[in-house]
Design a protein around this motif. Sequence first.
Motif, PDB file in Angstrom:
ATOM      1  N   PRO A   1       0.829  -1.297  -0.153  1.00 43.05           N
ATOM      2  CA  PRO A   1      -0.249   0.147  -0.102  1.00 43.05           C
ATOM      3  C   PRO A   1       0.633   0.549  -0.363  1.00 43.05           C
ATOM      4  O   PRO A   1       0.687   1.964  -1.197  1.00 43.05           O
ATOM      5  CB  PRO A   1      -1.207  -0.210   1.598  1.00 43.05           C
TER       6      PRO A   1
ATOM      7  N   THR B   1      -6.463   7.334  -4.030  1.00 36.76           N
ATOM      8  CA  THR B   1      -7.280   6.372  -4.315  1.00 36.76           C
ATOM      9  C   THR B   1      -7.806   5.435  -5.869  1.00 36.76           C
ATOM     10  O   THR B   1      -7.985   4.777  -6.267  1.00 36.76           O
ATOM     11  CB  THR B   1      -8.890   5.843  -3.326  1.00 36.76           C
TER      12      THR B   1
ATOM     13  N   LEU C   1      -7.553   0.906  -3.062  1.00 35.23           N
ATOM     14  CA  LEU C   1      -7.189   0.625  -1.065  1.00 35.23           C
ATOM     15  C   LEU C   1      -8.549   1.474  -0.887  1.00 35.23           C
ATOM     16  O   LEU C   1      -9.450   2.487  -0.707  1.00 35.23           O
ATOM     17  CB  LEU C   1      -6.070   2.098  -1.012  1.00 35.23           C
TER      18      LEU C   1
ATOM     19  N   THR D   1      -6.764   1.491   4.891  1.00 32.83           N
ATOM     20  CA  THR D   1      -5.256   1.134   4.360  1.00 32.83           C
ATOM     21  C   THR D   1      -5.054   2.653   3.703  1.00 32.83           C
ATOM     22  O   THR D   1      -3.348   2.021   4.215  1.00 32.83           O
ATOM     23  CB  THR D   1      -5.156   0.427   3.025  1.00 32.83           C
TER      24      THR D   1
ATOM     25  N   SER E   1      -1.527   4.573   5.314  1.00 32.80           N
ATOM     26  CA  SER E   1       0.079   3.813   4.550  1.00 32.80           C
ATOM     27  C   SER E   1       0.359   5.403   4.786  1.00 32.80           C
ATOM     28  O   SER E   1       1.465   5.813   4.947  1.00 32.80           O
ATOM     29  CB  SER E   1      -0.342   3.790   3.330  1.00 32.80           C
TER      30      SER E   1
END
Length: 107
Positions: free
Chosen positions: A16, A35, A46, A50, A54
Amino acid sequence: MARFGRDEGLARFGEPGVLVLLSLSDGAKHGYAITADVLEQTGVRLGPGTLYGSLTKLVERGLIAALPSEDRRRPYEITAAGRAALAAQLATWSRIVQTGQSRLAQA
């Protein structure tokens, strides 16, 4: 994946983070834009947890930086350290892909 020291690079953080760095490598973006870009470029979706996990880890490691926000969306940009970490990951993955393709061609 390339290995980095505990407090530098991507460490065991993984895919990720690489996808976020890849997205930011062509310019600053906010979360939704990251995203959407990752999905468009790689087919990987994603999730919010997440993505924002990240982003937090990448900021903590100095691989990206948060920019001033004009509204509720916070843009991020990749740093020089983030570009170096991305380059290292891509080099490692390139070797993995080349090895896999070679072995599959032999089979």
